[in-house]
Design an enzyme around this catalytic site. Structure first.
Site, PDB file in Angstrom:
ATOM      1  N   ILE A  17       1.083  -2.818  -6.602  1.00 10.78           N
ATOM      2  CA  ILE A  17      -0.185  -3.526  -6.368  1.00 10.78           C
ATOM      3  C   ILE A  17      -1.374  -2.562  -6.494  1.00 10.78           C
ATOM      4  O   ILE A  17      -2.426  -2.918  -7.028  1.00 10.78           O
ATOM      5  CB  ILE A  17      -0.153  -4.200  -4.975  1.00 10.78           C
ATOM      6  CG1 ILE A  17       0.962  -5.264  -4.929  1.00 10.78           C
ATOM      7  CG2 ILE A  17      -1.501  -4.809  -4.629  1.00 10.78           C
ATOM      8  CD1 ILE A  17       1.303  -5.769  -3.522  1.00 10.78           C
ATOM      9  N   ASP A  51      -0.579  13.253   0.369  1.00 13.48           N
ATOM     10  CA  ASP A  51       0.460  12.594   1.152  1.00 13.48           C
ATOM     11  C   ASP A  51      -0.199  12.038   2.412  1.00 13.48           C
ATOM     12  O   ASP A  51      -0.661  12.801   3.267  1.00 13.48           O
ATOM     13  CB  ASP A  51       1.569  13.592   1.514  1.00 13.48           C
ATOM     14  CG  ASP A  51       2.692  12.915   2.280  1.00 13.48           C
ATOM     15  OD1 ASP A  51       2.535  11.735   2.681  1.00 13.48           O
ATOM     16  OD2 ASP A  51       3.722  13.576   2.490  1.00 13.48           O
ATOM     17  N   GLY A  78       1.496   2.094   0.927  1.00 20.45           N
ATOM     18  CA  GLY A  78       2.321   1.660   2.052  1.00 20.45           C
ATOM     19  C   GLY A  78       3.775   1.999   1.826  1.00 20.45           C
ATOM     20  O   GLY A  78       4.230   2.117   0.686  1.00 20.45           O
ATOM     21  N   TYR A 157       7.707  -2.301  10.250  1.00 23.42           N
ATOM     22  CA  TYR A 157       6.855  -2.785   9.158  1.00 23.42           C
ATOM     23  C   TYR A 157       6.052  -4.001   9.644  1.00 23.42           C
ATOM     24  O   TYR A 157       4.850  -4.105   9.402  1.00 23.42           O
ATOM     25  CB  TYR A 157       7.718  -3.154   7.947  1.00 23.42           C
ATOM     26  CG  TYR A 157       6.919  -3.563   6.739  1.00 23.42           C
ATOM     27  CD1 TYR A 157       6.409  -2.613   5.857  1.00 23.42           C
ATOM     28  CD2 TYR A 157       6.662  -4.907   6.471  1.00 23.42           C
ATOM     29  CE1 TYR A 157       5.659  -2.989   4.741  1.00 23.42           C
ATOM     30  CE2 TYR A 157       5.922  -5.290   5.355  1.00 23.42           C
ATOM     31  CZ  TYR A 157       5.430  -4.329   4.498  1.00 23.42           C
ATOM     32  OH  TYR A 157       4.688  -4.710   3.395  1.00 23.42           O
TER      33      TYR A 157
HETATM   34  N1  LIG Z   1       5.857  -5.700  -2.679  1.00 25.05           N
HETATM   35  C1  LIG Z   1       5.762  -6.603  -1.719  1.00 25.05           C
HETATM   36  O1  LIG Z   1       6.574  -7.556  -1.617  1.00 25.05           O
HETATM   37  C2  LIG Z   1       4.639  -6.529  -0.716  1.00 25.05           C
HETATM   38  C3  LIG Z   1       4.371  -7.665   0.064  1.00 25.05           C
HETATM   39  C4  LIG Z   1       3.353  -7.615   1.004  1.00 25.05           C
HETATM   40  C5  LIG Z   1       2.607  -6.449   1.156  1.00 25.05           C
HETATM   41  N2  LIG Z   1       2.890  -5.361   0.395  1.00 25.05           N
HETATM   42  C6  LIG Z   1       2.083  -4.159   0.615  1.00 25.05           C
HETATM   43  O2  LIG Z   1       1.412  -3.821  -0.584  1.00 25.05           O
HETATM   44  C7  LIG Z   1       1.154  -2.429  -0.607  1.00 25.05           C
HETATM   45  C8  LIG Z   1       1.581  -1.858  -1.944  1.00 25.05           C
HETATM   46  O3  LIG Z   1       2.977  -2.027  -2.061  1.00 25.05           O
HETATM   47  P1  LIG Z   1       3.720  -2.175  -3.454  1.00 25.05           P
HETATM   48  O4  LIG Z   1       4.580  -3.356  -3.341  1.00 25.05           O
HETATM   49  O5  LIG Z   1       2.753  -2.072  -4.554  1.00 25.05           O
HETATM   50  O6  LIG Z   1       4.697  -0.907  -3.376  1.00 25.05           O
HETATM   51  P2  LIG Z   1       4.871   0.374  -4.310  1.00 25.05           P
HETATM   52  O7  LIG Z   1       5.958   1.181  -3.704  1.00 25.05           O
HETATM   53  O8  LIG Z   1       4.983  -0.055  -5.722  1.00 25.05           O
HETATM   54  O9  LIG Z   1       3.485   1.154  -4.135  1.00 25.05           O
HETATM   55  C9  LIG Z   1       3.166   1.848  -2.952  1.00 25.05           C
HETATM   56  C10 LIG Z   1       2.362   3.075  -3.337  1.00 25.05           C
HETATM   57  O10 LIG Z   1       2.000   3.738  -2.117  1.00 25.05           O
HETATM   58  C11 LIG Z   1       2.220   5.112  -2.304  1.00 25.05           C
HETATM   59  N3  LIG Z   1       2.507   5.767  -1.038  1.00 25.05           N
HETATM   60  C12 LIG Z   1       3.488   5.457  -0.162  1.00 25.05           C
HETATM   61  N4  LIG Z   1       3.508   6.352   0.830  1.00 25.05           N
HETATM   62  C13 LIG Z   1       2.526   7.244   0.565  1.00 25.05           C
HETATM   63  C14 LIG Z   1       2.068   8.408   1.214  1.00 25.05           C
HETATM   64  N5  LIG Z   1       2.647   8.878   2.326  1.00 25.05           N
HETATM   65  N6  LIG Z   1       1.043   9.082   0.678  1.00 25.05           N
HETATM   66  C15 LIG Z   1       0.448   8.661  -0.468  1.00 25.05           C
HETATM   67  N7  LIG Z   1       0.845   7.574  -1.138  1.00 25.05           N
HETATM   68  C16 LIG Z   1       1.882   6.868  -0.620  1.00 25.05           C
HETATM   69  C17 LIG Z   1       3.454   5.204  -3.217  1.00 25.05           C
HETATM   70  O11 LIG Z   1       3.558   6.477  -3.846  1.00 25.05           O
HETATM   71  C18 LIG Z   1       3.196   4.066  -4.180  1.00 25.05           C
HETATM   72  O12 LIG Z   1       2.470   4.486  -5.308  1.00 25.05           O
HETATM   73  C19 LIG Z   1       1.879  -1.835   0.590  1.00 25.05           C
HETATM   74  O13 LIG Z   1       0.961  -1.622   1.636  1.00 25.05           O
HETATM   75  C20 LIG Z   1       2.888  -2.922   0.951  1.00 25.05           C
HETATM   76  O14 LIG Z   1       3.226  -2.875   2.315  1.00 25.05           O
HETATM   77  C21 LIG Z   1       3.870  -5.376  -0.559  1.00 25.05           C
END
Ligand SMILES: NC(=O)c1ccc[n+]([C@@H]2O[C@H](COP(=O)([O-])OP(=O)(O)OC[C@H]3O[C@@H](n4cnc5c(N)ncnc54)[C@H](O)[C@@H]3O)[C@@H](O)[C@H]2O)c1
Length: 263
Positions: A17, A51, A78, A157
Site C-alpha cells: 500500500i 528502521d 506496518g 495487531y
Molecule cells: N495487507 C492488508 O491486508 C492490510 C489490511 C489492513 C491494513 N494494512 C496496513 O497497511 C499498511 C501497509 O501494509 P502492506 O499490506 O502494504 O504491507 P507490506 O508488507 O507490503 O508493506 C509494509 C511496508 O512497511 C515497511 N516496514 C515494516 N516495518 C518497518 C520498520 N520497522 N521500519 C521501516 N519500514 C518498515 C516494510 O519494509 C514494507 O515496505 C500496514 O500498516 C498494514 O498494517 C494492511
C-alpha cells in the site's frame, strides 16, 4: 494536479500500500520523501532508509525532515500480526505516534496526516482503558506494557490498530488552529506480501471473510483514498476513519445491529 507543490512523506514506501501510495502521489504532482527500512524499486525525490523500530534512527530522520516544511505525512509502514507482539506495537503504534508528534509542529499550515489503520481496529470502543494506558508509551516500555496488559501475538495487531483509530479520533481538532488535520484509512484484507500473515493469524475467521467478500482488495484500491485525504479537497475531513474494505465493515454492522433481521 491535486498534489502539485506539496511535499509528502510516505512511510512503508517500499512495498504494498505504501509503494502504491508513493507512486500515486508522485504522479499527482507531489514531491515524495519515501521512508522504509527497505529500498523502494521506484525512484523518489528522496529516500530515507530507516528502521522504525529504532528510536534513535527515527530521531535522526526527524532532524533531517524538520527543515523541509512537510505538507503531508502518510503513516503506512506496518508489521503483520505474525511478528512478536512488542515489535508490532512498537512499529504500528509507538513509532508512528513518535514520528507524527515530533514532526507536526514544523509541518506546513494546512498539512494532512493519514494513518493506515485496518478493519482490525474495529471495536476500539471496547478497549478504551487499555488504549488510555498506552498513551505516552515509549519504545523502552513496550515489552512491559504488553506483558502487563495481556497483549500477545494473537491480539497485538488488533490492539495497535484499535489504539491508532482511537488516537486519530482523539486528535480530530488538536491542530485545528493551523488547519492541520489527521484522518485514518481502514482497509479490509488487501493482496500485498503480508496478506498471508493475516490469513494465518485469523484462521477460520479469515476464511469466512474471504468467502463472503467478492475479492480481496489490492494496493491500488487503497492508495487513491490516502491521496484524496492528503489533498486539499479533503479539507473538512477531521478525525475520520474511512473503511476501504469492499463493504466488509457495513456487512458486520448490518449483522450486529439486527438490520438484516428477518432476511
Ligand atoms: N495487507 C492488508 O491486508 C492490510 C489490511 C489492513 C491494513 N494494512 C496496513 O497497511 C499498511 C501497509 O501494509 P502492506 O499490506 O502494504 O504491507 P507490506 O508488507 O507490503 O508493506 C509494509 C511496508 O512497511 C515497511 N516496514 C515494516 N516495518 C518497518 C520498520 N520497522 N521500519 C521501516 N519500514 C518498515 C516494510 O519494509 C514494507 O515496505 C500496514 O500498516 C498494514 O498494517 C494492511
Amino acid at each position: 494536479m491535486p498534489l502539485t507543490g506539496k511535499t509528502i512523506v510516505v512511510t512503508g514506501a517500499a512495498s504494498g500500500i505504501g509503494a502504491a501510495t508513493a507512486a500515486l502521489v508522485k504522479s499527482q504532482g507531489a514531491t515524495v520523501i519515501a521512508v522504509d527500512r527497505n529500498k523502494p524499486s521506484e525512484t523518489y525525490d528522496r529516500f530515507e532508509q530507516v528502521d522504525l523500530m529504532d528510536k534513535a534512527a527515527i530521531d535522526d530522520l526527524i532532524a533531517r525532515l524538520i527543515p523541509l516544511k512537510i505538507d503531508g505525512l502518510a503513516n503506512i509502514a506496518g508489521l503483520p500480526p505474525t511478528r512478536p507482539a512488542a515489535d508490532v506495537v512498537a512499529v504500528n503504534l509507538v513509532a508512528l505516534k513518535h514520528l507524527t508528534l515530533s514532526l507536526v509542529d514544523s509541518m506546513a499550515d494546512g498539512a494532512s496526516i493519514v494513518n493506515l489503520a485496518s478493519l482490525a481496529g474495529f471495536g476500539w470502543e471496547n478497549e478504551v482503558p487499555k488504549i488510555l494506558a498506552s498513551e505516552g508509551l515509549d519504545f523502552d516500555g513496550v515489552a512491559a506494557f504488553c506483558d502487563a496488559n495481556d497483549i500477545t501475538k494473537e491480539n497485538s495487531y488488533f490492539f495497535a490498530k484499535q489504539a491508532l483509530v482511537a488516537w486519530t479520533i482523539a486528535n480530530r481538532w488538536t491542530w485545528r488552529d493551523r488547519g492541520i488535520r489527521m484522518n485514518a484509512v481502514s482497509p479490509g484484507p488487501v493482496d500485498t506480501p503480508i496478506l498471508g500473515d493475516f490469513l494465518e493469524t485469523l484462521g477460520e475467521r479469515a476464511e469466512e471473510d474471504m468467502r463472503i467478500m467478492d475479492r480481496p482488495g489490492n494496493a491500488d484500491d487503497i492508495a487513491p483514498v490516502v491521496a484524496f485525504l492528503l489533498s486539499d479537497a479533503a479539507g473538512w475531513l477531521r478525525g475520520a476513519n474511512l473503511p476501504v474494505d469492499g463493504g466488509m465493515k457495513s456487512h458486520i454492522l448490518a449483522n450486529e445491529s439486527g438490520l438484516e433481521k428477518g432476511e
